[in-house]
Write a protein that holds these residues in place. Sequence first.
Motif, PDB file in Angstrom:
ATOM      1  N   GLY A 133      -2.971   4.776  -1.468  1.00  0.00           N
ATOM      2  CA  GLY A 133      -2.892   5.296  -0.113  1.00  0.00           C
ATOM      3  C   GLY A 133      -4.167   6.065   0.207  1.00  0.00           C
ATOM      4  N   THR A 134      -4.179   6.716   1.370  1.00  0.00           N
ATOM      5  CA  THR A 134      -5.361   7.469   1.793  1.00  0.00           C
ATOM      6  C   THR A 134      -5.375   8.878   1.235  1.00  0.00           C
ATOM      7  OG1 THR A 134      -4.215   7.999   3.840  1.00  0.00           O
ATOM      8  CG2 THR A 134      -5.767   6.152   3.899  1.00  0.00           C
ATOM      9  N   CYS A 169       5.046   9.987  -1.231  1.00  0.00           N
ATOM     10  CA  CYS A 169       4.387   8.684  -1.197  1.00  0.00           C
ATOM     11  C   CYS A 169       5.429   7.637  -0.871  1.00  0.00           C
ATOM     12  CB  CYS A 169       3.747   8.406  -2.549  1.00  0.00           C
ATOM     13  SG  CYS A 169       3.165   6.718  -2.786  1.00  0.00           S
ATOM     14  N   SER A 170       5.126   6.771   0.063  1.00  0.00           N
ATOM     15  CA  SER A 170       6.024   5.662   0.365  1.00  0.00           C
ATOM     16  C   SER A 170       5.269   4.357   0.178  1.00  0.00           C
ATOM     17  CB  SER A 170       6.550   5.771   1.806  1.00  0.00           C
ATOM     18  OG  SER A 170       5.480   5.727   2.730  1.00  0.00           O
ATOM     19  N   GLN A 221       0.817  -1.201   0.000  1.00  0.00           N
ATOM     20  CA  GLN A 221       0.000   0.000   0.000  1.00  0.00           C
ATOM     21  C   GLN A 221       0.850   1.250   0.000  1.00  0.00           C
ATOM     22  OE1 GLN A 221      -2.764   0.033   3.249  1.00  0.00           O
ATOM     23  NE2 GLN A 221      -2.938   2.224   3.265  1.00  0.00           N
ATOM     24  N   GLY A 222       0.463   2.207  -0.867  1.00  0.00           N
ATOM     25  CA  GLY A 222       1.127   3.491  -0.868  1.00  0.00           C
ATOM     26  C   GLY A 222       0.605   4.330   0.275  1.00  0.00           C
ATOM     27  N   GLU A 223       1.472   5.123   0.843  1.00  0.00           N
ATOM     28  CA  GLU A 223       1.058   6.008   1.921  1.00  0.00           C
ATOM     29  C   GLU A 223       1.534   7.407   1.591  1.00  0.00           C
ATOM     30  OE1 GLU A 223       1.407   2.618   5.425  1.00  0.00           O
ATOM     31  OE2 GLU A 223       2.475   4.506   5.619  1.00  0.00           O
ATOM     32  N   GLU A 224       0.604   8.353   1.561  1.00  0.00           N
ATOM     33  CA  GLU A 224       0.953   9.719   1.212  1.00  0.00           C
ATOM     34  C   GLU A 224       1.270  10.533   2.462  1.00  0.00           C
ATOM     35  OE1 GLU A 224      -1.715   8.170   0.158  1.00  0.00           O
ATOM     36  OE2 GLU A 224      -1.885   8.291  -2.011  1.00  0.00           O
ATOM     37  N   ASP A 225       2.105  11.510   2.252  1.00  0.00           N
ATOM     38  CA  ASP A 225       2.505  12.395   3.337  1.00  0.00           C
ATOM     39  C   ASP A 225       2.725  13.784   2.752  1.00  0.00           C
ATOM     40  OD1 ASP A 225       5.564  13.259   4.669  1.00  0.00           O
ATOM     41  OD2 ASP A 225       3.741  13.248   5.896  1.00  0.00           O
ATOM     42  N   PRO A 226       2.193  14.865   3.300  1.00  0.00           N
ATOM     43  CA  PRO A 226       1.354  14.870   4.507  1.00  0.00           C
ATOM     44  C   PRO A 226      -0.079  14.459   4.196  1.00  0.00           C
ATOM     45  CG  PRO A 226       1.539  17.076   3.632  1.00  0.00           C
ATOM     46  CD  PRO A 226       2.404  16.207   2.767  1.00  0.00           C
ATOM     47  N   GLN A 227      -0.889  14.303   5.203  1.00  0.00           N
ATOM     48  CA  GLN A 227      -2.293  13.978   4.989  1.00  0.00           C
ATOM     49  C   GLN A 227      -3.056  15.189   4.486  1.00  0.00           C
ATOM     50  OE1 GLN A 227      -3.913  12.243   8.544  1.00  0.00           O
ATOM     51  NE2 GLN A 227      -3.100  10.226   8.052  1.00  0.00           N
ATOM     52  N   ALA A 228      -2.634  16.373   4.945  1.00  0.00           N
ATOM     53  CA  ALA A 228      -3.287  17.603   4.513  1.00  0.00           C
ATOM     54  C   ALA A 228      -2.226  18.675   4.337  1.00  0.00           C
ATOM     55  CB  ALA A 228      -4.334  18.044   5.519  1.00  0.00           C
TER      56      ALA A 228
END
Lengths: 112, 113
Positions: free
Chosen positions: A103-104, A23-24, A3-10
Amino acid sequence: SQQGEEDPQALSIQEGENATMNCSYKTSINNLQWYRQNSGRGLVHLILIRSNEREKHSGRLRVTLDTSKKSSSLLITASRAADTASYFCATGGKNTGNQFYFGTGTSLTVIP
Amino acid sequence: EAGVTQFPSHSVIEKGQTVTLRCDPISGHDNLYWYRRVMGKEIKFLLHFVKESKQDESGMPNNRFLAERTGGTYSTLKVQPAELEDSGVYFCASSHYRYNEQFFGPGTRLTVL
């Protein structure tokens, strides 16, 4: 999971500034794509970068990929109010067909 | 070139009812995918068709979900019977070749009451 995870959320910036989202992911990939989703609308494909590429440009967008760190970044230069949206990275695996893992997302707000 | 279309755009049903979602991929795209986003969570893969064949259905949550793609053109996703946790946005995507970009439809927002 890859799963990709984005940063920052906002992220909230002023119009004209640059926006950087990261994105990680966790496992080997075939490609990584960035999508944009405006509120209540569908996903719009922005850019695809393959695992053997390091950087791609498309208009005001610049995407980098570092497979050694399993990370990617999306840079939007000279942001506009119309860039306000959620941004998602999606990874396509080497051994899992071409289903994408999302990701989210990063919620970007560009203030006029 | 027309994009991926989905119907309906919104559906509100009661628990226990049946709903059928439809996706029309971009003409000529053999690969068709279904994804789902439940409120506040990431978009998750449900399944992948290559023409009329199910290539990968590992993401289907349970046997209340049935996807078909007769003739290798449009696809339907049926939920029967619907449960509260099925609420979310269901996206369809298509691509011409494997490992190419996937083009997404606008999604169907399903609300189960």
